[in-house]
Scaffold this active site. Structure first.
Site, PDB file in Angstrom:
ATOM      1  N   TYR A  79       0.821  -0.800  -0.023  1.00  0.00           N
ATOM      2  CA  TYR A  79       0.145   0.079   0.504  1.00  0.00           C
ATOM      3  C   TYR A  79       0.865   1.562   0.367  1.00  0.00           C
ATOM      4  O   TYR A  79       0.706   2.629  -0.373  1.00  0.00           O
ATOM      5  CB  TYR A  79      -0.759  -0.020   1.364  1.00  0.00           C
ATOM      6  CG  TYR A  79      -2.243  -0.920   1.344  1.00  0.00           C
ATOM      7  CD1 TYR A  79      -2.330  -1.757   0.128  1.00  0.00           C
ATOM      8  CD2 TYR A  79      -2.724  -0.916   2.250  1.00  0.00           C
ATOM      9  CE1 TYR A  79      -3.872  -2.141  -0.258  1.00  0.00           C
ATOM     10  CE2 TYR A  79      -3.984  -1.588   2.088  1.00  0.00           C
ATOM     11  CZ  TYR A  79      -4.374  -2.077   1.180  1.00  0.00           C
ATOM     12  OH  TYR A  79      -5.429  -2.935   1.334  1.00  0.00           O
ATOM     13  N   GLY A  80       1.877   1.361   0.818  1.00  0.00           N
ATOM     14  CA  GLY A  80       2.720   2.365   0.630  1.00  0.00           C
ATOM     15  C   GLY A  80       3.132   2.995  -0.554  1.00  0.00           C
ATOM     16  O   GLY A  80       3.766   3.906  -0.264  1.00  0.00           O
TER      17      GLY A  80
ATOM     18  N   CYS B  82      -2.839  -1.046   9.460  1.00  0.00           N
ATOM     19  CA  CYS B  82      -2.157  -0.660   9.112  1.00  0.00           C
ATOM     20  C   CYS B  82      -1.920   0.809   9.368  1.00  0.00           C
ATOM     21  O   CYS B  82      -2.823   1.321   8.810  1.00  0.00           O
ATOM     22  CB  CYS B  82      -2.267  -1.169   7.232  1.00  0.00           C
ATOM     23  SG  CYS B  82      -1.875  -0.599   6.375  1.00  0.00           S
TER      24      CYS B  82
ATOM     25  N   CYS C 297       5.467   1.644  10.969  1.00  0.00           N
ATOM     26  CA  CYS C 297       4.346  -0.074   9.715  1.00  0.00           C
ATOM     27  C   CYS C 297       4.545  -0.943  10.311  1.00  0.00           C
ATOM     28  O   CYS C 297       4.492  -0.922  10.906  1.00  0.00           O
ATOM     29  CB  CYS C 297       5.337  -0.002   8.247  1.00  0.00           C
ATOM     30  SG  CYS C 297       5.046  -1.274   7.461  1.00  0.00           S
TER      31      CYS C 297
ATOM     32  N   HIS D  75       4.389  -4.082   9.591  1.00  0.00           N
ATOM     33  CA  HIS D  75       5.586  -4.781   9.092  1.00  0.00           C
ATOM     34  C   HIS D  75       6.559  -4.631  10.022  1.00  0.00           C
ATOM     35  O   HIS D  75       7.221  -5.782  10.332  1.00  0.00           O
ATOM     36  CB  HIS D  75       5.319  -5.196   7.509  1.00  0.00           C
ATOM     37  CG  HIS D  75       4.072  -4.903   6.960  1.00  0.00           C
ATOM     38  ND1 HIS D  75       3.563  -4.403   6.497  1.00  0.00           N
ATOM     39  CD2 HIS D  75       4.579  -6.724   6.044  1.00  0.00           C
ATOM     40  CE1 HIS D  75       2.692  -5.307   5.691  1.00  0.00           C
ATOM     41  NE2 HIS D  75       3.343  -6.250   5.470  1.00  0.00           N
TER      42      HIS D  75
HETATM   43  N1  DGL Z   1       2.138  -2.482   6.986  1.00  0.00           N
HETATM   44  C1  DGL Z   1       1.619  -1.240   6.561  1.00  0.00           C
HETATM   45  C2  DGL Z   1       2.229  -0.230   7.244  1.00  0.00           C
HETATM   46  O1  DGL Z   1       1.615  -0.321   8.512  1.00  0.00           O
HETATM   47  C3  DGL Z   1       1.720  -0.705   5.253  1.00  0.00           C
HETATM   48  C4  DGL Z   1       2.835  -2.108   4.312  1.00  0.00           C
HETATM   49  C5  DGL Z   1       2.587  -1.553   2.548  1.00  0.00           C
HETATM   50  O2  DGL Z   1       3.391  -0.652   2.488  1.00  0.00           O
HETATM   51  O3  DGL Z   1       1.421  -2.162   2.816  1.00  0.00           O
HETATM   52  O4  DGL Z   1       1.722   0.748   6.829  1.00  0.00           O
END
Ligand code: DGL
Length: 268
Positions: A47-48, A78, A189, A191
């Site tokens: 998504y970033g 997220c 983030c 992740h």
């Molecule tokens: N896990 C997501 C966040 O907390 C985004 C990771 C992505 O770029 O998809 O921002």
């Protein structure tokens, strides 16, 4: 559609991929009686690097899905989805408990002794107006060094938490923060908490690493308590959906989620 408003209804949690499992773990340990549903939008990760419009659309599709599943609350596990989409979702579902997440700027500003705070997050989060507002509100007395981290999420999605490739990439993002004198690093983030063991090997003991998974779980607990929606248990088995290959998700799950779960395809 009628909203499921009973305490035994499940909680819907989602992320662009596996990152939100770090938040799901915090929810699981704080609220063991709750039944959890998790959507990983792996077919659209990261998504970033997507536009806010695209992310808002995905948020709407996934939120509608959880409504149909009868979820009593929604968690955006997220940061990138939250800055892009949480305001729209709250407008669309004014009576639904919705928990979003943002980089931990406030606690980091309170914790720093050097007066320099680093933020590791996605490009989308760091470029957002919501993040700028967060800095204006809580970081006026500290220096904040922001570091977008393209590539990290994609590697974590493959289950890579330790290879030389991810280690070198992570080091290249962390070194400028250390050079600038940061003593507090925000993992902005969902992740990145999975990289904590690797990060710990790269930064001095004295550096604090801050993420907001625990705070999100506590906020969820508060909202459910206020509405008398806390489950009494026992929890149902956690159900997972992914918009990429379920087999890939099944393979990575034991690394990032210690108990079992049922994985299905979520239409992209
Ligand atoms: N896990 C997501 C966040 O907390 C985004 C990771 C992505 O770029 O998809 O921002």
């Amino acid at each position: 559609l009628p909203m499921t408003n009973t305490h035994e209804a499940p909680i819907g949690v989602f992320d662009s991929g596996v990152g939100g499992l770090s938040v799901l773990g915090e929810i699981r340990s704080l609220l063991p009686n709750e039944s959890l549903l998790y959507v990983a939008d792996c077919g659209n990760v990261p998504y970033g690097e997507k536009t806010p419009e695209f992310i808002r659309q995905r948020c709407a599709v996934i939120a509608d899905f959880f409504q149909k599943q009868g979820a009593k609350a929604l968690v955006l596990a997220c940061n990138t989805a939250t800055v892009a989409g949480v305001a729209d979702l709250r407008e669309r579902y004014p009576d639904w408990p919705i928990v979003g997440m943002e980089p931990a700027v406030k606690p980091a500003a309170a914790a720093t002794r050097s007066g320099v705070v680093g933020v590791l997050a996605t490009t989308g989060t760091l470029q957002s107006a919501k993040f700028a507002a967060l800095l204006d509100r809580f970081a006026l007395d500290v220096r904040v060094i922001t570091q977008p981290c393209p590539g990290l999420v994609e590697l974590i999605e493959t289950g890579d938490l330790v290879s030389p490739t991810i280690s070198n990439l992570l080091r290249s993002y962390v070194e400028p923060l250390l050079a600038a004198g940061c003593d507090t690093i925000i993992l902005g983030c969902t992740h990145y908490p999975f990289l904590k063991p690797l990060l710990r090997q790269m930064v001095p003991e004295s550096i604090s690493l801050i993420d907001t998974g625990g705070a999100v779980a506590r906020q969820l607990q508060r909202l459910l308590t206020q509405r008398e929606l806390l489950a009494t248990g026992p929890a149902q088995e956690t159900q997972f959906w992914t918009s990429a290959d379920p087999e890939d998700f099944r393979k990575i799950l034991p690394l990032l989620w210690k108990t079992s779960g049922y994985v299905r395809f979520f239409p992209r």
